[in-house]
Motif scaffolding. Structure first.
Motif, PDB file in Angstrom:
ATOM      1  N   VAL A  11       0.861  -1.185   0.000  1.00 42.72           N
ATOM      2  CA  VAL A  11       0.000   0.000   0.000  1.00 42.72           C
ATOM      3  C   VAL A  11       0.897   1.235   0.000  1.00 42.72           C
ATOM      4  CG1 VAL A  11      -1.801   1.273   1.207  1.00 42.72           C
ATOM      5  CG2 VAL A  11      -1.796  -1.229   1.264  1.00 42.72           C
ATOM      6  N   VAL A  14       0.956   5.335   0.038  1.00 40.67           N
ATOM      7  CA  VAL A  14       0.090   6.444   0.445  1.00 40.67           C
ATOM      8  C   VAL A  14       0.828   7.759   0.243  1.00 40.67           C
ATOM      9  CG1 VAL A  14      -1.326   7.417   2.283  1.00 40.67           C
ATOM     10  CG2 VAL A  14      -0.930   4.935   2.192  1.00 40.67           C
ATOM     11  N   GLY A  67      -5.406  11.569   0.980  1.00 42.95           N
ATOM     12  CA  GLY A  67      -4.370  10.594   0.669  1.00 42.95           C
ATOM     13  C   GLY A  67      -4.622   9.947  -0.680  1.00 42.95           C
ATOM     14  N   ILE A  71      -3.936   6.821  -2.697  1.00 40.10           N
ATOM     15  CA  ILE A  71      -3.556   5.482  -2.270  1.00 40.10           C
ATOM     16  C   ILE A  71      -3.479   4.544  -3.472  1.00 40.10           C
ATOM     17  CG2 ILE A  71      -4.205   3.499  -0.844  1.00 40.10           C
ATOM     18  CD1 ILE A  71      -5.456   5.416   1.116  1.00 40.10           C
ATOM     19  N   GLU A 126      -2.839   0.442  -4.088  1.00 35.83           N
ATOM     20  CA  GLU A 126      -2.703  -0.890  -3.494  1.00 35.83           C
ATOM     21  C   GLU A 126      -2.287  -1.868  -4.582  1.00 35.83           C
ATOM     22  OE1 GLU A 126      -6.300  -0.203  -0.228  1.00 35.83           O
ATOM     23  OE2 GLU A 126      -6.516  -1.719  -1.811  1.00 35.83           O
ATOM     24  N   ARG A 158      -8.556   7.950  -4.087  1.00 34.60           N
ATOM     25  CA  ARG A 158      -8.279   9.053  -3.159  1.00 34.60           C
ATOM     26  C   ARG A 158      -9.126   8.841  -1.904  1.00 34.60           C
ATOM     27  NH1 ARG A 158      -7.261  15.082  -3.425  1.00 34.60           N
ATOM     28  NH2 ARG A 158      -6.795  14.790  -5.637  1.00 34.60           N
ATOM     29  N   LEU A 165      -7.904  12.130   5.141  1.00 31.03           N
ATOM     30  CA  LEU A 165      -7.110  11.164   5.896  1.00 31.03           C
ATOM     31  C   LEU A 165      -6.392  11.868   7.049  1.00 31.03           C
ATOM     32  CD1 LEU A 165      -5.812   8.437   6.411  1.00 31.03           C
ATOM     33  CD2 LEU A 165      -4.137   8.944   4.623  1.00 31.03           C
ATOM     34  N   PHE A 207      -4.863   0.564   7.525  1.00 29.56           N
ATOM     35  CA  PHE A 207      -4.675   0.468   6.079  1.00 29.56           C
ATOM     36  C   PHE A 207      -4.887  -0.945   5.556  1.00 29.56           C
ATOM     37  CE2 PHE A 207      -2.379   4.354   7.108  1.00 29.56           C
ATOM     38  CZ  PHE A 207      -2.787   5.191   6.096  1.00 29.56           C
ATOM     39  N   VAL A 230       3.293  -1.027   4.046  1.00 31.50           N
ATOM     40  CA  VAL A 230       2.639   0.260   3.825  1.00 31.50           C
ATOM     41  C   VAL A 230       3.730   1.318   3.758  1.00 31.50           C
ATOM     42  CG1 VAL A 230       1.014   1.978   4.680  1.00 31.50           C
ATOM     43  CG2 VAL A 230       0.570  -0.457   5.082  1.00 31.50           C
ATOM     44  N   LEU A 273       4.424   5.411   3.272  1.00 34.21           N
ATOM     45  CA  LEU A 273       3.809   6.739   3.284  1.00 34.21           C
ATOM     46  C   LEU A 273       4.848   7.789   2.938  1.00 34.21           C
ATOM     47  CD1 LEU A 273       2.659   5.224   6.237  1.00 34.21           C
ATOM     48  CD2 LEU A 273       0.932   6.925   5.692  1.00 34.21           C
TER      49      LEU A 273
END
Length: 570
Positions: free
Chosen positions: A39, A41, A49, A51, A53, A142, A146, A160, A172, A174
């Motif tokens: 993921v 972000v 955010g 995102i 995946e 989106r 967040l 998440f 994840v 970020l």
């Protein structure tokens, strides 16, 4: 004694019962699994955010009928918008862009859902998996609000990853929009629901699970606290940030910072935990002394004629950076670890790519973002279309580095720091194989023939200002001086000395012009990022858990989170 006679009905019922048992066992053993879920972000200035995946799923018909879904419960005032994805479609060679539908009907057939995606009940991302088997899917959307504004800080506590099926490997990552700069001083972090880590890799925060999660075995909840002014969230939350943090820390490993109630045994255990990293770091030094390495290295150097004060100014065309790194490790007094040397090799290879014009450093800003701050990035000038064979020669290794950069940079061929970390996380095995090549040892014949000249070249570069002024015709040689200065860990010093001896070099050379713009320290920073992305370090859990600087996650805690809610095949 007569053998019992089995009547045909008994045989049929026995076979039917056995078959049902096998079918039930098969359903247990062949349940769908997520082989890997990444993921990514991207935090926007307004708190939204973006995102992405990336799913690698092995879908079976024991628990998946027509679709795959990912539920996001407890979103509050957050919303999932701008859904788009691409993935597996039967008979297609590559991943196919899916059709995004405004209304999703869970009762559609599998063929009706193939190549399509949508949102069910406002909080379930759904798509047709197309067919059973192992396939990849990339989902983009989106998530509004967040990051939210609180009284003292901005932040979020969000789940998440939370699935009803097991996920064998989960990450994840970020990172912030170019208008926002995140670092350890303005961003505090906590992770809950899984066993693993959350740590900085360049300007990105990367959370990684140590084992399988999902299916009741955990989830990935991240809580980030930002200083005011980094973001300008659209939504002001009525709760206090301390209330959000207090609820999340309840039941976690960091519920309390107080050690007043510790028993003697707990104090002893705490002291052992605190000092265990120091003890582990001391072990190589103890072995270094006990094994008499300093004496053995000294005798080797004397046998090869290596001594301080002797200079060698030429660079042998037959030299190998990788083998020379092996020589340095073999004949250095303090070569306890190979990591630093491998970072230097990567930096030296990068300098050669710049020198040849295949890669350059550029100041790049996202033109789609108003007032975006420019960042120093790598521009791939000569992208590779075909994957080169892995070899041990400098040219082969250099081309493999260029291939990595090309693939990670995407369609714009501008490589941002977080892009390489993300790409490398999906190609960890290939990156680790590459690092093993960097550990290639030089044979005794190579050492005997080249060690003396190599160490005397290092002496020469250390005392570079003592040489007479060089002329333009030796620009190519100066490029190689910088390459080897990077290998020796002397690039910054040598480049400064070069400016004193002949500042015009930084206008005459492709490498010189690039380094004049970004400084050699950027090469070291980038090569370190490359090395960490290829082979992320194992960090200790640290101390000061509730302070938000801990690298490990807590399986407990995380209460009050948004998001999460299960998912899988249905």
């Amino acid at each position: 004694m007569k053998e019992p006679k089995w009547s045909p009905p008994a045989v049929r019922w026995g076979a039917l019962t056995f078959g049902c048992l096998l079918l039930a066992l098969s359903s247990v053993l062949q349940a769908s699994t997520v082989k890997r879920l990444d993921v990514l972000v991207k935090l926007l200035p307004n708190g939204d955010g973006l995102i992405e995946e990336r799913w690698d799923i092995d879908v079976t018909d024991s628990d998946a009928k027509t679709e795959w879904y990912v539920a996001h419960r407890n979103l509050g005032q957050r919303n999932i918008v701008d859904l788009r994805m691409k993935g597996y479609v039967p008979d297609a060679k590559d991943l196919v862009a899916f059709e995004t539908l405004d209304d999703w009907d869970v009762d559609w057939t599998r063929s009706e859902k193939t190549g399509r995606c949508g949102i069910n009940n406002g909080n379930e991302i759904c798509w047709g998996f197309g067919d059973y088997g192992r396939h990849e899917y990339i989902v983009n959307y989106r998530l509004t609000n967040l990051v939210q504004a609180y009284d003292t800080h901005d932040g979020f506590n969000h789940c998440f990853i939370d699935m009803n099926v097991p996920i064998e490997q989960a990450n994840v990552t970020l990172f912030a929009d170019s208008l926002v700069e995140l670092n350890d001083s303005n961003t505090l972090r906590w992770a809950f629901g899984y066993h693993g880590s959350i740590e900085w890799q360049g300007d990105s925060l990367v959370a990684t699970s140590d084992g399988t999660i999902g299916d009741g075995e955990g989830r990935m909840i991240l809580m980030l606290q930002f200083e005011k002014g980094l973001f300008h969230p659209t939504l002001q939350n009525e709760k206090s940030w301390e209330e959000v943090k207090r609820r999340a820390l309840e039941g976690s490993d960091w519920e309390s910072d107080s050690n007043d109630d510790l028993t003697i045994g707990e104090w002893i255990l705490l002291i052992c935990i605190i000092f265990s990293p120091v003890i582990l770091l001391m072990l190589p030094f103890i072995w270094w002394v006990v094994s008499l390495k300093p004496l053995r290295v000294k005798l080797k150097r004397m046998r090869l004629g290596i001594a301080n004060g002797n200079y060698h100014r030429d660079i042998n065309e037959k030299w190998s950076l990788v083998k020379n790194a092996g020589v340095l490790r073999n004949l250095s007094y303090f070569s306890l670890f190979s990591g630093k040397q491998n970072k230097n090799i990567i930096g030296a290879l990068l300098m050669r790519l710049v020198s040849s014009g295949q890669v350059s450093f550029v100041e790049w800003a996202d033109i789609k973002k108003k007032n975006a701050k420019p960042k120093t990035c790598l521009k791939i000038e000569c992208p590779l279309k075909d994957k080169p064979e892995m070899g041990t020669s400098d040219e082969a290794i250099q081309q493999r580095v260029l291939w990595f950069l090309t693939k990670a940079s995407g369609s714009d061929l501008i490589l941002q720091p977080h892009e390489f970390s993300s790409w490398a996380s999906w190609h960890r095995d290939e990156m680790n194989s590459f690092l093993k090549v960097l550990d290639t040892k030089a044979d005794s014949t190579y050492v005997n023939e080249n060690a003396k000249d190599l160490f005397e070249l290092r002496n020469f570069l250390k005392d570079f200002t003592l040489m007479e002024e060089r002329h333009v015709k030796e620009v190519v040689l100066w490029d190689e001086y910088l390459v080897y200065a990077q290998l020796f860990g002397l690039a910054k010093q040598v480049s400064e000395e070069m400016r004193k001896v002949n500042p015009e070099y930084f206008k005459m050379s492709q490498l010189g012009r690039n380094l004049d713009a970004v400084d050699t320290s950027y090469v070291a920073t980038w090569s370190s990022s490359f090395y960490r992305a290829a082979h992320p370090p194992v960090e200790s859990s640290g101390s000061g858990g509730s302070s938000g600087h801990r690298s490990s996650s807590s399986f407990g805690g995380g209460g009050g989170f948004s998001g999460g809610g299960g998912g899988g095949g249905r």
